[in-house]
Motif scaffolding. Structure first.
Motif, PDB file in Angstrom:
ATOM      1  N   VAL A 185       0.856  -1.197   0.000  1.00 30.18           N
ATOM      2  CA  VAL A 185       0.000   0.000   0.000  1.00 30.18           C
ATOM      3  C   VAL A 185       0.892   1.248   0.000  1.00 30.18           C
ATOM      4  O   VAL A 185       0.686   2.191  -0.771  1.00 30.18           O
ATOM      5  N   LEU A 186       1.929   1.240   0.852  1.00 27.61           N
ATOM      6  CA  LEU A 186       2.819   2.396   0.965  1.00 27.61           C
ATOM      7  C   LEU A 186       3.706   2.555  -0.276  1.00 27.61           C
ATOM      8  O   LEU A 186       3.923   3.670  -0.751  1.00 27.61           O
ATOM      9  N   LEU A 187       4.206   1.439  -0.802  1.00 24.92           N
ATOM     10  CA  LEU A 187       5.041   1.526  -2.009  1.00 24.92           C
ATOM     11  C   LEU A 187       4.237   2.105  -3.171  1.00 24.92           C
ATOM     12  O   LEU A 187       4.721   2.952  -3.920  1.00 24.92           O
ATOM     13  N   LYS A 188       2.991   1.671  -3.312  1.00 27.15           N
ATOM     14  CA  LYS A 188       2.160   2.170  -4.412  1.00 27.15           C
ATOM     15  C   LYS A 188       1.912   3.668  -4.249  1.00 27.15           C
ATOM     16  O   LYS A 188       2.012   4.432  -5.204  1.00 27.15           O
ATOM     17  N   LYS A 189       1.607   4.063  -3.042  1.00 26.78           N
ATOM     18  CA  LYS A 189       1.282   5.469  -2.802  1.00 26.78           C
ATOM     19  C   LYS A 189       2.473   6.392  -3.080  1.00 26.78           C
ATOM     20  O   LYS A 189       2.326   7.470  -3.636  1.00 26.78           O
ATOM     21  N   HIS A 190       3.672   5.960  -2.696  1.00 23.79           N
ATOM     22  CA  HIS A 190       4.823   6.872  -2.745  1.00 23.79           C
ATOM     23  C   HIS A 190       5.794   6.638  -3.906  1.00 23.79           C
ATOM     24  O   HIS A 190       6.618   7.508  -4.194  1.00 23.79           O
ATOM     25  N   PHE A 191       5.714   5.473  -4.557  1.00 24.61           N
ATOM     26  CA  PHE A 191       6.705   5.178  -5.602  1.00 24.61           C
ATOM     27  C   PHE A 191       6.094   4.833  -6.956  1.00 24.61           C
ATOM     28  O   PHE A 191       6.816   4.542  -7.902  1.00 24.61           O
ATOM     29  N   ARG A 192       4.766   4.861  -7.034  1.00 24.27           N
ATOM     30  CA  ARG A 192       4.065   4.449  -8.254  1.00 24.27           C
ATOM     31  C   ARG A 192       4.587   5.172  -9.504  1.00 24.27           C
ATOM     32  O   ARG A 192       4.663   4.598 -10.584  1.00 24.27           O
ATOM     33  N   GLN A 193       4.983   6.437  -9.325  1.00 23.82           N
ATOM     34  CA  GLN A 193       5.420   7.244 -10.478  1.00 23.82           C
ATOM     35  C   GLN A 193       6.899   7.042 -10.823  1.00 23.82           C
ATOM     36  O   GLN A 193       7.378   7.559 -11.824  1.00 23.82           O
ATOM     37  N   ASP A 194       7.625   6.307  -9.993  1.00 21.27           N
ATOM     38  CA  ASP A 194       9.071   6.183 -10.227  1.00 21.27           C
ATOM     39  C   ASP A 194       9.408   5.043 -11.175  1.00 21.27           C
ATOM     40  O   ASP A 194       8.753   4.002 -11.175  1.00 21.27           O
ATOM     41  N   SER A 195      10.468   5.266 -11.945  1.00 28.05           N
ATOM     42  CA  SER A 195      10.862   4.274 -12.961  1.00 28.05           C
ATOM     43  C   SER A 195      11.254   2.935 -12.333  1.00 28.05           C
ATOM     44  O   SER A 195      11.170   1.895 -12.969  1.00 28.05           O
ATOM     45  N   TYR A 196      11.678   2.967 -11.067  1.00 28.55           N
ATOM     46  CA  TYR A 196      12.155   1.742 -10.413  1.00 28.55           C
ATOM     47  C   TYR A 196      11.071   1.080  -9.546  1.00 28.55           C
ATOM     48  O   TYR A 196      11.365   0.168  -8.771  1.00 28.55           O
ATOM     49  N   TYR A 197       9.822   1.529  -9.678  1.00 28.70           N
ATOM     50  CA  TYR A 197       8.724   0.993  -8.857  1.00 28.70           C
ATOM     51  C   TYR A 197       8.615  -0.529  -8.965  1.00 28.70           C
ATOM     52  O   TYR A 197       8.543  -1.239  -7.965  1.00 28.70           O
ATOM     53  N   VAL A 198       8.633  -1.031 -10.186  1.00 30.45           N
ATOM     54  CA  VAL A 198       8.511  -2.491 -10.386  1.00 30.45           C
ATOM     55  C   VAL A 198       9.710  -3.224  -9.779  1.00 30.45           C
ATOM     56  O   VAL A 198       9.571  -4.320  -9.234  1.00 30.45           O
ATOM     57  N   ASP A 199      10.887  -2.600  -9.858  1.00 31.08           N
ATOM     58  CA  ASP A 199      12.079  -3.215  -9.250  1.00 31.08           C
ATOM     59  C   ASP A 199      11.893  -3.371  -7.740  1.00 31.08           C
ATOM     60  O   ASP A 199      12.288  -4.377  -7.151  1.00 31.08           O
ATOM     61  N   LEU A 200      11.292  -2.355  -7.109  1.00 28.22           N
ATOM     62  CA  LEU A 200      11.037  -2.431  -5.664  1.00 28.22           C
ATOM     63  C   LEU A 200      10.081  -3.581  -5.355  1.00 28.22           C
ATOM     64  O   LEU A 200      10.311  -4.361  -4.431  1.00 28.22           O
ATOM     65  N   LEU A 201       9.006  -3.681  -6.131  1.00 27.89           N
ATOM     66  CA  LEU A 201       8.026  -4.755  -5.911  1.00 27.89           C
ATOM     67  C   LEU A 201       8.677  -6.125  -6.091  1.00 27.89           C
ATOM     68  O   LEU A 201       8.507  -7.014  -5.251  1.00 27.89           O
ATOM     69  N   ASP A 202       9.422  -6.268  -7.186  1.00 31.31           N
ATOM     70  CA  ASP A 202      10.112  -7.539  -7.463  1.00 31.31           C
ATOM     71  C   ASP A 202      11.025  -7.929  -6.311  1.00 31.31           C
ATOM     72  O   ASP A 202      11.053  -9.078  -5.881  1.00 31.31           O
ATOM     73  N   LEU A 203      11.785  -6.932  -5.857  1.00 29.89           N
ATOM     74  CA  LEU A 203      12.754  -7.187  -4.796  1.00 29.89           C
ATOM     75  C   LEU A 203      12.060  -7.638  -3.516  1.00 29.89           C
ATOM     76  O   LEU A 203      12.462  -8.626  -2.891  1.00 29.89           O
ATOM     77  N   PHE A 204      10.999  -6.940  -3.119  1.00 25.62           N
ATOM     78  CA  PHE A 204      10.279  -7.336  -1.896  1.00 25.62           C
ATOM     79  C   PHE A 204       9.656  -8.726  -2.029  1.00 25.62           C
ATOM     80  O   PHE A 204       9.729  -9.538  -1.114  1.00 25.62           O
ATOM     81  N   HIS A 205       9.071  -9.008  -3.193  1.00 21.17           N
ATOM     82  CA  HIS A 205       8.456 -10.340  -3.377  1.00 21.17           C
ATOM     83  C   HIS A 205       9.517 -11.437  -3.344  1.00 21.17           C
ATOM     84  O   HIS A 205       9.334 -12.474  -2.698  1.00 21.17           O
ATOM     85  N   GLU A 206      10.635 -11.199  -4.032  1.00 25.59           N
ATOM     86  CA  GLU A 206      11.678 -12.221  -4.107  1.00 25.59           C
ATOM     87  C   GLU A 206      12.290 -12.480  -2.725  1.00 25.59           C
ATOM     88  O   GLU A 206      12.445 -13.625  -2.294  1.00 25.59           O
ATOM     89  N   VAL A 207      12.628 -11.403  -2.025  1.00 26.53           N
ATOM     90  CA  VAL A 207      13.277 -11.557  -0.718  1.00 26.53           C
ATOM     91  C   VAL A 207      12.322 -12.170   0.307  1.00 26.53           C
ATOM     92  O   VAL A 207      12.728 -12.955   1.161  1.00 26.53           O
ATOM     93  N   THR A 208      11.040 -11.839   0.206  1.00 28.51           N
ATOM     94  CA  THR A 208      10.050 -12.443   1.111  1.00 28.51           C
ATOM     95  C   THR A 208      10.020 -13.958   0.900  1.00 28.51           C
ATOM     96  O   THR A 208      10.061 -14.739   1.863  1.00 28.51           O
ATOM     97  N   PHE A 209       9.983 -14.375  -0.361  1.00 29.98           N
ATOM     98  CA  PHE A 209       9.940 -15.809  -0.664  1.00 29.98           C
ATOM     99  C   PHE A 209      11.226 -16.505  -0.200  1.00 29.98           C
ATOM    100  O   PHE A 209      11.183 -17.587   0.391  1.00 29.98           O
ATOM    101  N   GLN A 210      12.366 -15.855  -0.418  1.00 30.27           N
ATOM    102  CA  GLN A 210      13.641 -16.438   0.018  1.00 30.27           C
ATOM    103  C   GLN A 210      13.651 -16.629   1.542  1.00 30.27           C
ATOM    104  O   GLN A 210      14.092 -17.667   2.048  1.00 30.27           O
ATOM    105  N   THR A 211      13.142 -15.633   2.264  1.00 22.75           N
ATOM    106  CA  THR A 211      13.116 -15.718   3.732  1.00 22.75           C
ATOM    107  C   THR A 211      12.209 -16.855   4.189  1.00 22.75           C
ATOM    108  O   THR A 211      12.531 -17.590   5.128  1.00 22.75           O
ATOM    109  N   GLU A 212      11.093 -17.027   3.499  1.00 30.50           N
ATOM    110  CA  GLU A 212      10.160 -18.109   3.850  1.00 30.50           C
ATOM    111  C   GLU A 212      10.764 -19.485   3.559  1.00 30.50           C
ATOM    112  O   GLU A 212      10.523 -20.443   4.304  1.00 30.50           O
TER     113      GLU A 212
END
Length: 351
Positions: free
Chosen positions: A137-164
């Motif tokens: 929710v926070l990433l979308k609100k504050h980074f949606r307009q940035d060119s690296y937004y998808v990179d942030l999402l990818d990184l959080f999803h990947e690292v979450t899965f790795q931790t699990e």
């Protein structure tokens, strides 16, 4: 107020604002007040405690990469990078709330675990999901307009899965009910600590600040991973060592790895060097819930010179990491100083 305390306070002030933002979103969904109050209590109880090292290191790393210091960042720029720091703290809170239920832990950061707070119980499962949901929710609100937004999402999803994945291997290897030391190995220990701790605690903060600083080539991310993952492994090995050999005053808690049948670095080293008699003693006492068995294991670890093995490991890994940092290519904006700062936080720490 010391500089360190002031830096922490500025960071916490951002969190207070984010709680208000999340609250507004729930209000816009016409959520009943009791549910809004519950969510706010969940956020406040589980997120801002602890040392906040992961979150603060996003801010510090960003400042180094941009040739400045955190206190010189404008309020707008500071808030944006601090949000990425709080996103990691929310991820940590999500893991800890769930982890405490899986481990049936009693306390966390000096207070009862969330699921043990009166009236919470299994609602904590959904609360952990909501802490994770707040990140996006926070990433979308504050980074949606940035060119690296998808990179942030990818990184959080990947690292979450790795931790699990790390957590999964930890849970199936160190069953508290059935102690089987044959399940342990240094290779398993290495996988657990790299996936369960190193990715989200060491690589994630630096990768986030790199993306925000416009340093996002695969070569640079790879250079950073090659150092921060072994550094994260060293941090956890140090943690395992302190759990067994540190005093409660030193580490701020009573070590429980032996009683909890943890696949820790200490017991893996012991298994590697144990004579048949020593192995028998470990089989009979490791993972038992009583103080006498725990002491027998500790005495054995002392007798086997595990402390010396640890200190030799520490010196060799630190020398190797320094050598790797020196070889970093800084031509695209990456800085050795970022990695030296992380190494300095870990080397010879006592808590």
């Amino acid at each position: 107020m010391s500089d360190k305390a002031a830096a922490k306070q500025r960071f916490i002030n951002v969190f207070d604002g984010l709680v208000e933002e999340l609250k507004e979103i729930l209000i816009s969904y016409k959520m009943p007040q009791e549910a809004i109050d519950w969510f706010v209590r969940n956020l406040d109880y589980n997120t801002p405690g602890g040392k906040l090292n992961r979150g603060l290191s996003v801010v510090d790393t960003y400042a180094i990469l941009n040739n400045t210091t955190a206190d010189k960042l404008s309020d707008e720029e500071y808030k944006k990078v601090a949000i990425l720091g709080w996103a990691i703290e929310l991820l940590q809170a999500y893991f800890l709330v769930a982890d405490d239920m899986m481990d049936q832990s009693k306390t966390r950061r000096g207070q009862p675990c969330w699921y043990l707070v009166e009236g919470v119980n299994n609602i904590a499962i959904n609360d952990s999901f909501m802490l994770e949901g707040a990140i996006y929710v926070l990433l979308k609100k504050h980074f949606r307009q940035d060119s690296y937004y998808v990179d942030l999402l990818d990184l959080f999803h990947e690292v979450t899965f790795q931790t699990e994945l790390g957590q999964l291997l930890d849970l199936v290897t160190a069953d508290e009910e059935v102690v089987d030391l044959d399940k342990f190995s240094l290779a398993k220990h290495s996988f657990i600590v790299i996936f369960k701790t190193a990715y989200y605690s060491f690589y994630l903060p630096v990768a986030l600040s790199m993306y925000m600083s416009g340093i996002s080539s695969e070569e640079d991310l790879k250079q950073v991973r090659g150092i921060l993952i072994p550094l994260g492994e060293y941090f956890q090995i140090q943690d395992d060592y302190l759990d067994c050999f540190g005093t409660p005053e030193q580490i701020g808690k009573i070590g429980t790895d032996i009683k909890d049948n943890k696949c820790s670095w200490v017991v893996n080293q012991a298994l590697l060097h144990a004579s048949p008699e020593q192995r028998k003693l470990l089989d009979e006492n490791y993972g038992k819930k009583d103080d006498v068995s725990e002491q027998k294991c500790k005495d054995l670890f002392n007798e086997m010179g595990i402390s010396k093995i640890y200190h030799e490991y520490e010196e060799s890994i630190v020398a190797k990491l320094k050598e790797q940092i020196e070889q970093i290519d800084e031509s695209r904006g990456l800085k050795k100083e970022v990695l030296y700062a992380f190494l300095a936080k870990v080397y010879k720490r006592s808590k």
